[in-house]
Scaffold this motif. Structure first.
Motif, PDB file in Angstrom:
ATOM      1  N   CYS A   1      63.778  24.590  38.416  1.00 35.52           N
ATOM      2  CA  CYS A   1      63.673  23.147  38.206  1.00 35.52           C
ATOM      3  C   CYS A   1      64.598  22.687  37.088  1.00 35.52           C
ATOM      4  O   CYS A   1      65.245  21.640  37.197  1.00 35.52           O
TER       5      CYS A   1
ATOM      6  N   CYS B   1      53.288  27.544  37.024  1.00 38.73           N
ATOM      7  CA  CYS B   1      54.702  27.877  36.806  1.00 38.73           C
ATOM      8  C   CYS B   1      54.852  29.334  36.388  1.00 38.73           C
ATOM      9  O   CYS B   1      54.058  29.851  35.595  1.00 38.73           O
TER      10      CYS B   1
ATOM     11  N   CYS C   1      60.907  24.316  43.674  1.00 38.99           N
ATOM     12  CA  CYS C   1      59.898  25.172  43.032  1.00 38.99           C
ATOM     13  C   CYS C   1      59.272  26.130  44.040  1.00 38.99           C
ATOM     14  O   CYS C   1      58.652  25.694  45.018  1.00 38.99           O
TER      15      CYS C   1
ATOM     16  N   CYS D   1      63.252  18.875  41.986  1.00 35.15           N
ATOM     17  CA  CYS D   1      62.477  19.946  41.369  1.00 35.15           C
ATOM     18  C   CYS D   1      61.269  20.312  42.218  1.00 35.15           C
ATOM     19  O   CYS D   1      60.880  21.492  42.279  1.00 35.15           O
TER      20      CYS D   1
END
Length: 377
Positions: free
Chosen positions: A231, A225, A206, A202
Motif C-alpha cells: 500500500c 496488516c 492489499c 491500496c
C-alpha cells in the motif's frame, strides 16, 4: 570459547580449489556428526538482487548440497521473500526469476529451491521471544519441516548493521515479512486523512484485505496488516505513513531478536554456519532501495570459515577483514581504511557499531565473541 575453522583462498593446484577446501572444512567442523541419514537440511543462502554481481556463487551451494547428500540427508536450498511485496524479490515467483538469472536452479544446485514463506510471504507462524525489542518473531511455517540449517553466507558490509554475516542471514533471511517490517519500522502503516485522495489502489493491492474504503477514504486495520508495504509503495500521494527505525543500534537489536526466534523454533544446536570471505563488498547483496549493485571488494579474498557458533564466526570474520589490506580504489580505500588492522566496518559505517551488535548477541545467549581460529588448510 568457541572454535572457528578456516580454509584460506589460495589455490596452487586442483586439490587446493576452494570447492575441495569447502569439503575439507565441512569434514573438520564436524558436519557428519551433526546430521544423520534422512534428515531434512535447509541450506540457507541469499541469491542476490537483480543488479548485484558479488552474491555467493551457486557452485559453492552445489558443493554443500552434494556433501549433505553423501551423508544420506535431504537438502533443500531455502530463502524467504523480500520485505516489499512489490519489490524485485517481493514474491516467490519474482525471487525465483532473479535466482535463475544468477545461476540458481534445481539443475545447477542439485536440489529444489524453496521460498519458505510462500508466494506472497504469508505462510508464517509466530514464535514468542524475550528479546530486546521484539516479543514475537514471524518465521516461515515450512522452516519447521526441517531438522537442521546449513547457513551459507556471503560476508560483507551493511549500512545499518555495519556488517552482514551469519547473524543477519538468519535474523533477516529466515523470517517473514511482518518481522522484516518490524526490524525496519516501529509501527504498521496508518492513513493520513489529509493526504488520502480516495483512489482505492491500496484496497486493491492489499493481499490480506486489511484496507477498506469508508466514506471515500482508506481505513487500514493494523491488526490484519502484515507489513508487506504494498500500500505504501503504490500510494502516489504518500498517504500511508509509518515511522522508520533510523538508529542502527535499534535495528541491530531487532535483528538479534529475530535470530533468537528462529533458533528457539529450530533448536540452538541445529545450525552450522559457513561464512565466505570472498569478494567482500562494502554493501549488502540486496536492492539498496533500487535494483541493487555491487562495488569493488574492499579486501582481497580471505577464505571460508565454519562454526557452530553464529556469534564467534561473525567476530572472526570481522577480525580477518580488518586484518587485511584494503584494495586500492575500493570504498575502504576511499574512507582511509587502508592498512591491515584498520577498523574497516567502523570507518565505512561510523553510525553503526559492529562491536555493540556482537556484545548484545552474546548477552542474548546466541553465542560467544571469544573464539579459537583453527586453520584447516
Amino acid at each position: 570459547m568457541s572454535s572457528v575453522f578456516m580454509v584460506d583462498a589460495r589455490a596452487r593446484n586442483s586439490g587446493e580449489s576452494l570447492v575441495k577446501k569447502l569439503e575439507l572444512l565441512m569434514d573438520r567442523v564436524g558436519l557428519p556428526n551433526l546430521v544423520k541419514s534422512g534428515d531434512r537440511i535447509a541450506v540457507k543462502t541469499h541469491m542476490g538482487a537483480p543488479l548485484t554481481t558479488r552474491y555467493l556463487r551457486s557452485f559453492y551451494v552445489r558443493t554443500a548440497v552434494d556433501y549433505v547428500k553423501k551423508l544420506g540427508a535431504k537438502p533443500t536450498v531455502v530463502e524467504t521473500t523480500g520485505l516489499g511485496l512489490l519489490d524485485p524479490r517481493g514474491t516467490a515467483k519474482k525471487y525465483l526469476e532473479v535466482a535463475l538469472m544468477h545461476g540458481f536452479s534445481k539443475e545447477t544446485l542439485g536440489a529444489e529451491i524453496l521460498i519458505m514463506d510462500g508466494e506472497l510471504g504469508l505462510d508464517c507462524v509466530k514464535v514468542v521471544v524475550e528479546g530486546f525489542k521484539l516479543k514475537e518473531v514471524s518465521i516461515p511455517k515450512s522452516l519447521l519441516d526441517f531438522d537442521f540449517i546449513l547457513n551459507l553466507t556471503h560476508f560483507k558490509g551493511h549500512e545499518m548493521t555495519a556488517f552482514s554475516g551469519a547473524i543477519k542471514n538468519i535474523g533477516v533471511g529466515c523470517v517473514g515479512k511482518e518481522t522484516k517490517y518490524f526490524i525496519h519500522y516501529y509501527d504498521k502503516p496508518s492513513v493520513d486523512p489529509t493526504l488520502c485522495d480516495g483512489c482505492g489502489k491500496c484496497v486493491e493491492i492489499c493481499p490480506v484485505k486489511a484496507i477498506q474504503m469508508v466514506n471515500g477514504m482508506a481505513v487500514l486495520n493494523q491488526n490484519m496488516c502484515y507489513g508487506c508495504k504494498a500500500c505504501q509503495t503504490i500510494c502516489s500521494v504518500k498517504a500511508l505513513k509509518s515511522t522508520r527505525v533510523s538508529d542502527p543500534s535499534e535495528i541491530q537489536l531487532r535483528v538479534l531478536d529475530a535470530v533468537c526466534g528462529v533458533l528457539k523454533a529450530m533448536g540452538f544446536n541445529k545450525i552450522l554456519n559457513v561464512n565466505f570471505l570472498l569478494e567482500v563488498d562494502w554493501k549488502c547483496d540486496c536492492e539498496h532501495q533500487q535494483l541493487g549493485w555491487s562495488d569493488l571488494p574492499i579486501v582481497p579474498d580471505i577464505g571460508i570459515l565454519a562454526s557452530k557458533d553464529i556469534v564467534a564466526i561473525d567476530k572472526a570474520s570481522i577480525d580477518l577483514v580488518n586484518s587485511a589490506p584494503a584494495i586500492p580504489g575500493s570504498q575502504a580505500y576511499e574512507v582511509g581504511a587502508v592498512n591491515p588492522g584498520s577498523d574497516k566496518f567502523k570507518m565505512l559505517y561510523p553510525r553503526a557499531d559492529w562491536a555493540f551488535m556482537l556484545e548484545m548477541a552474546e548477552k542474548l545467549g546466541l553465542g560467544f565473541r571469544n573464539y579459537t581460529l583453527i586453520k584447516v588448510c
